[in-house]
Design a protein around this motif. Structure first.
Motif, PDB file in Angstrom:
ATOM      1  N   SER A 261       0.695 -14.709 -55.156  1.00 52.84           N
ATOM      2  CA  SER A 261       1.683 -15.624 -54.575  1.00 52.84           C
ATOM      3  C   SER A 261       2.221 -16.586 -55.628  1.00 52.84           C
ATOM      4  O   SER A 261       3.412 -16.885 -55.646  1.00 52.84           O
ATOM      5  N   GLY A 262       1.374 -17.061 -56.523  1.00 53.50           N
ATOM      6  CA  GLY A 262       1.833 -17.951 -57.590  1.00 53.50           C
ATOM      7  C   GLY A 262       2.700 -17.233 -58.602  1.00 53.50           C
ATOM      8  O   GLY A 262       3.725 -17.757 -59.051  1.00 53.50           O
ATOM      9  N   ILE A 263       2.296 -16.015 -58.965  1.00 51.08           N
ATOM     10  CA  ILE A 263       3.073 -15.234 -59.930  1.00 51.08           C
ATOM     11  C   ILE A 263       4.448 -14.909 -59.353  1.00 51.08           C
ATOM     12  O   ILE A 263       5.471 -15.108 -60.001  1.00 51.08           O
ATOM     13  N   ALA A 264       4.483 -14.410 -58.124  1.00 55.36           N
ATOM     14  CA  ALA A 264       5.764 -14.050 -57.498  1.00 55.36           C
ATOM     15  C   ALA A 264       6.619 -15.292 -57.252  1.00 55.36           C
ATOM     16  O   ALA A 264       7.830 -15.271 -57.477  1.00 55.36           O
ATOM     17  N   GLY A 265       5.996 -16.380 -56.809  1.00 57.96           N
ATOM     18  CA  GLY A 265       6.742 -17.609 -56.543  1.00 57.96           C
ATOM     19  C   GLY A 265       7.379 -18.194 -57.780  1.00 57.96           C
ATOM     20  O   GLY A 265       8.461 -18.781 -57.719  1.00 57.96           O
ATOM     21  N   ARG A 266       6.744 -18.012 -58.928  1.00 56.66           N
ATOM     22  CA  ARG A 266       7.290 -18.559 -60.165  1.00 56.66           C
ATOM     23  C   ARG A 266       8.325 -17.636 -60.815  1.00 56.66           C
ATOM     24  O   ARG A 266       8.819 -17.929 -61.897  1.00 56.66           O
ATOM     25  N   LEU A 267       8.646 -16.534 -60.153  1.00 57.08           N
ATOM     26  CA  LEU A 267       9.764 -15.702 -60.606  1.00 57.08           C
ATOM     27  C   LEU A 267      11.098 -16.310 -60.180  1.00 57.08           C
ATOM     28  O   LEU A 267      12.145 -15.931 -60.687  1.00 57.08           O
ATOM     29  N   LEU A 268      11.046 -17.229 -59.235  1.00 59.84           N
ATOM     30  CA  LEU A 268      12.262 -17.865 -58.720  1.00 59.84           C
ATOM     31  C   LEU A 268      12.524 -19.182 -59.455  1.00 59.84           C
ATOM     32  O   LEU A 268      11.594 -19.863 -59.866  1.00 59.84           O
TER      33      LEU A 268
END
Length: 142
Positions: free
Chosen positions: A34-41
């Protein structure tokens, strides 16, 4: 009923563990999806966009890699109840924000670091999952 697949589960677990160790070794980061995917934005807080993108791309590519290697499609079971799926997605997103991490961050990385907070979070995740499966399969029928 879900099939018992010990060999595939063992290999998958080893790959998850290896990816978590390599991410910690090379990037000094926890493999919390969730942190990795969220920081793609945007807004981008650091210069690790490409490593995050590569990590998520690897997750997306995995079933296609299995298809290419074995010729078999990875079996997926997804509910056809759109309302149930929407509510489930919102609850998972809310839970990972509220719990300050997701199942991979707490369950894989946190437990391996003997984090008390991750032990509690993983217990809550699992209890919620058990209750959800019971409600959906036996009460709602989704």
């Amino acid at each position: 009923m879900t099939e018992f697949t010990p060999f595939a589960s063992l290999i998958g677990g080893m790959m998850i563990g290896l990816s978590a160790v390599l991410l910690m070794l090379w990037e000094g980061r926890i493999a919390g999806i969730s942190g990795i995917a969220g920081r793609l934005l945007p807004p981008y807080r650091d210069s690790a966009f490409m490593s995050r993108f590569g990590f998520v791309a690897g997750l997306v590519a995995a079933p296609f890699t299995i298809l290419a290697l074995t010729g078999e499609v990875v079996a997926q079971t997804i509910s056809s109840n759109a309302t149930l799926m929407l509510v489930a997605g919102l609850l998972v997103g809310f839970g990972s924000v509220w719990g300050n991490g997701c199942t991979s961050g707490h369950g894989v990385c946190g437990l391996s670091r003997l984090s008390t907070r991750s032990l509690v979070a993983t217990g809550v995740f699992m209890a919620t999952a058990f209750a959800t499966v019971f409600v959906v399969r036996h009460l709602i029928g989704g």
